[in-house]
Motif scaffolding. Sequence first.
Motif, PDB file in Angstrom:
ATOM      1  N   SER A  15      28.051   3.060   5.164  1.00  0.00           N
ATOM      2  CA  SER A  15      28.257   3.744   5.908  1.00  0.00           C
ATOM      3  C   SER A  15      28.020   4.055   5.974  1.00  0.00           C
ATOM      4  O   SER A  15      29.701   4.704   6.484  1.00  0.00           O
ATOM      5  CB  SER A  15      27.170   2.398   6.853  1.00  0.00           C
ATOM      6  N   PHE A  16      27.679   6.002   7.085  1.00  0.00           N
ATOM      7  CA  PHE A  16      28.699   6.533   7.884  1.00  0.00           C
ATOM      8  C   PHE A  16      27.359   7.147   9.058  1.00  0.00           C
ATOM      9  O   PHE A  16      26.446   6.965   8.853  1.00  0.00           O
ATOM     10  CB  PHE A  16      28.765   7.379   6.694  1.00  0.00           C
ATOM     11  N   ILE A  17      28.358   7.510   9.355  1.00  0.00           N
ATOM     12  CA  ILE A  17      27.907   8.392  10.736  1.00  0.00           C
ATOM     13  C   ILE A  17      27.489  10.088   9.957  1.00  0.00           C
ATOM     14  O   ILE A  17      28.674  10.548   9.716  1.00  0.00           O
ATOM     15  CB  ILE A  17      28.116   7.989  12.034  1.00  0.00           C
ATOM     16  N   ALA A  18      26.915  11.532  11.359  1.00  0.00           N
ATOM     17  CA  ALA A  18      28.219  12.445  10.652  1.00  0.00           C
ATOM     18  C   ALA A  18      26.653  13.564  11.722  1.00  0.00           C
ATOM     19  O   ALA A  18      25.896  12.582  11.869  1.00  0.00           O
ATOM     20  CB  ALA A  18      27.094  12.920   8.697  1.00  0.00           C
ATOM     21  N   GLY A  19      27.408  14.216  10.959  1.00  0.00           N
ATOM     22  CA  GLY A  19      26.333  15.844  12.621  1.00  0.00           C
ATOM     23  C   GLY A  19      26.866  17.255  11.993  1.00  0.00           C
ATOM     24  O   GLY A  19      27.467  17.028  10.787  1.00  0.00           O
ATOM     25  N   GLY A  20      25.848  18.451  12.391  1.00  0.00           N
ATOM     26  CA  GLY A  20      26.069  19.156  11.870  1.00  0.00           C
ATOM     27  C   GLY A  20      24.976  19.818  11.270  1.00  0.00           C
ATOM     28  O   GLY A  20      23.503  19.242  11.392  1.00  0.00           O
ATOM     29  N   SER A  21      25.003  21.035  10.683  1.00  0.00           N
ATOM     30  CA  SER A  21      23.499  21.509   9.902  1.00  0.00           C
ATOM     31  C   SER A  21      24.337  21.022   7.840  1.00  0.00           C
ATOM     32  O   SER A  21      24.886  21.974   6.919  1.00  0.00           O
ATOM     33  CB  SER A  21      23.961  23.377  10.175  1.00  0.00           C
ATOM     34  N   TRP A  22      23.343  20.529   8.003  1.00  0.00           N
ATOM     35  CA  TRP A  22      23.627  20.296   5.684  1.00  0.00           C
ATOM     36  C   TRP A  22      22.483  20.928   4.861  1.00  0.00           C
ATOM     37  O   TRP A  22      20.719  21.179   5.261  1.00  0.00           O
ATOM     38  CB  TRP A  22      22.799  18.884   5.738  1.00  0.00           C
ATOM     39  N   SER A  23      23.196  21.693   4.094  1.00  0.00           N
ATOM     40  CA  SER A  23      22.352  22.713   3.378  1.00  0.00           C
ATOM     41  C   SER A  23      21.175  23.701   4.215  1.00  0.00           C
ATOM     42  O   SER A  23      20.374  23.409   3.745  1.00  0.00           O
ATOM     43  CB  SER A  23      21.245  21.605   2.593  1.00  0.00           C
ATOM     44  N   LYS A  57      37.802  14.704  10.843  1.00  0.00           N
ATOM     45  CA  LYS A  57      39.426  15.072  10.598  1.00  0.00           C
ATOM     46  C   LYS A  57      39.081  16.018  10.542  1.00  0.00           C
ATOM     47  O   LYS A  57      39.970  17.758  10.985  1.00  0.00           O
ATOM     48  CB  LYS A  57      39.706  14.680   9.445  1.00  0.00           C
ATOM     49  N   THR A  58      38.440  17.113   9.991  1.00  0.00           N
ATOM     50  CA  THR A  58      37.194  18.684   9.005  1.00  0.00           C
ATOM     51  C   THR A  58      36.172  18.563   9.227  1.00  0.00           C
ATOM     52  O   THR A  58      35.490  17.289   8.561  1.00  0.00           O
ATOM     53  CB  THR A  58      38.237  19.013   8.718  1.00  0.00           C
ATOM     54  N   LEU A  59      35.539  19.579   8.078  1.00  0.00           N
ATOM     55  CA  LEU A  59      34.080  19.850   8.229  1.00  0.00           C
ATOM     56  C   LEU A  59      34.000  18.569   6.652  1.00  0.00           C
ATOM     57  O   LEU A  59      35.450  18.671   5.785  1.00  0.00           O
ATOM     58  CB  LEU A  59      34.142  20.835   8.123  1.00  0.00           C
ATOM     59  N   SER A  60      33.441  18.484   5.782  1.00  0.00           N
ATOM     60  CA  SER A  60      33.130  18.026   4.865  1.00  0.00           C
ATOM     61  C   SER A  60      33.129  18.807   3.524  1.00  0.00           C
ATOM     62  O   SER A  60      32.649  20.086   3.874  1.00  0.00           O
ATOM     63  CB  SER A  60      31.534  16.626   4.735  1.00  0.00           C
ATOM     64  N   ARG A  61      33.489  18.473   2.846  1.00  0.00           N
ATOM     65  CA  ARG A  61      33.409  19.010   1.086  1.00  0.00           C
ATOM     66  C   ARG A  61      33.404  18.279  -0.004  1.00  0.00           C
ATOM     67  O   ARG A  61      33.795  16.873   0.022  1.00  0.00           O
ATOM     68  CB  ARG A  61      35.190  19.581   1.269  1.00  0.00           C
ATOM     69  N   ASP A  62      32.278  19.071  -0.449  1.00  0.00           N
ATOM     70  CA  ASP A  62      33.059  18.334  -1.611  1.00  0.00           C
ATOM     71  C   ASP A  62      32.000  19.103  -2.763  1.00  0.00           C
ATOM     72  O   ASP A  62      32.709  20.316  -2.324  1.00  0.00           O
ATOM     73  CB  ASP A  62      31.240  17.244  -1.727  1.00  0.00           C
ATOM     74  N   SER A  88      26.794  23.420   3.688  1.00  0.00           N
ATOM     75  CA  SER A  88      26.857  22.603   4.190  1.00  0.00           C
ATOM     76  C   SER A  88      27.507  22.469   5.848  1.00  0.00           C
ATOM     77  O   SER A  88      29.016  23.117   5.238  1.00  0.00           O
ATOM     78  CB  SER A  88      26.283  21.471   3.960  1.00  0.00           C
ATOM     79  N   PHE A  89      27.205  22.436   6.408  1.00  0.00           N
ATOM     80  CA  PHE A  89      28.656  22.456   7.639  1.00  0.00           C
ATOM     81  C   PHE A  89      28.526  21.587   8.723  1.00  0.00           C
ATOM     82  O   PHE A  89      27.589  21.434   9.145  1.00  0.00           O
ATOM     83  CB  PHE A  89      28.069  23.796   8.842  1.00  0.00           C
ATOM     84  N   THR A  90      29.520  19.889   7.827  1.00  0.00           N
ATOM     85  CA  THR A  90      28.888  18.896   8.097  1.00  0.00           C
ATOM     86  C   THR A  90      30.025  18.234   8.387  1.00  0.00           C
ATOM     87  O   THR A  90      31.392  19.305   7.686  1.00  0.00           O
ATOM     88  CB  THR A  90      27.783  18.592   7.740  1.00  0.00           C
ATOM     89  N   ALA A  91      30.284  17.542   9.329  1.00  0.00           N
ATOM     90  CA  ALA A  91      31.889  15.755   9.057  1.00  0.00           C
ATOM     91  C   ALA A  91      30.977  14.836   9.405  1.00  0.00           C
ATOM     92  O   ALA A  91      30.013  14.556  10.096  1.00  0.00           O
ATOM     93  CB  ALA A  91      32.679  16.921  11.219  1.00  0.00           C
ATOM     94  N   SER A  92      31.428  14.218   8.879  1.00  0.00           N
ATOM     95  CA  SER A  92      31.339  12.231   9.069  1.00  0.00           C
ATOM     96  C   SER A  92      32.506  11.417   8.652  1.00  0.00           C
ATOM     97  O   SER A  92      33.538  11.777   8.831  1.00  0.00           O
ATOM     98  CB  SER A  92      30.314  12.402   7.541  1.00  0.00           C
ATOM     99  N   GLN A  93      31.974  10.056   8.919  1.00  0.00           N
ATOM    100  CA  GLN A  93      32.754   9.249   9.083  1.00  0.00           C
ATOM    101  C   GLN A  93      32.188   7.827   8.283  1.00  0.00           C
ATOM    102  O   GLN A  93      31.212   7.614   9.460  1.00  0.00           O
ATOM    103  CB  GLN A  93      33.130   8.765   9.964  1.00  0.00           C
TER     104      GLN A  93
END
Length: 131
Positions: A15-23, A57-62, A88-93
């Motif tokens: 499970s996680f929460i996230a926000g921003g703009s994905w793809s 922390k910061t924006l998500s990267r993979d 994509s411009f997202t952050a998650s936890q």
Amino acid sequence: KNSPGYYIHFEKGSSFIAGGSWSPEVEELKKIRKEIAFFYDDLEKILNDADFKKEFKTLSRDENNVLKKAPKGYEPNHPAIEFLKLKSFTASQKIEDKLFSDSDFAKKIAKKLIVMKNFNHFLNRALETED
């Protein structure tokens, strides 16, 4: 239009929460990159906010989310290049399963997602601009 938003993913052990703009679509991606390039100070202020850093922390990267080189039209030494390379411009936890049984689960999650508000506002501001 793929508007920036908030996301809660429920899956045992993942499970996680996230926000921003994905793809975002190509035109949206161009607008977001332009906003980052011109208003990097604003983005930096949002990402360096103590609450944002604590929660996300910061924006998500993979590897699937980051260009190898600077996007077309941007210098490789641009101060925001690491963000301009994102697709994509997202952050998650991650959220632990046990949190779901807390009586104040909704309040805790809402408090975390509120931290995402300024980042989503930045993205929305980019998308509202005319070319």
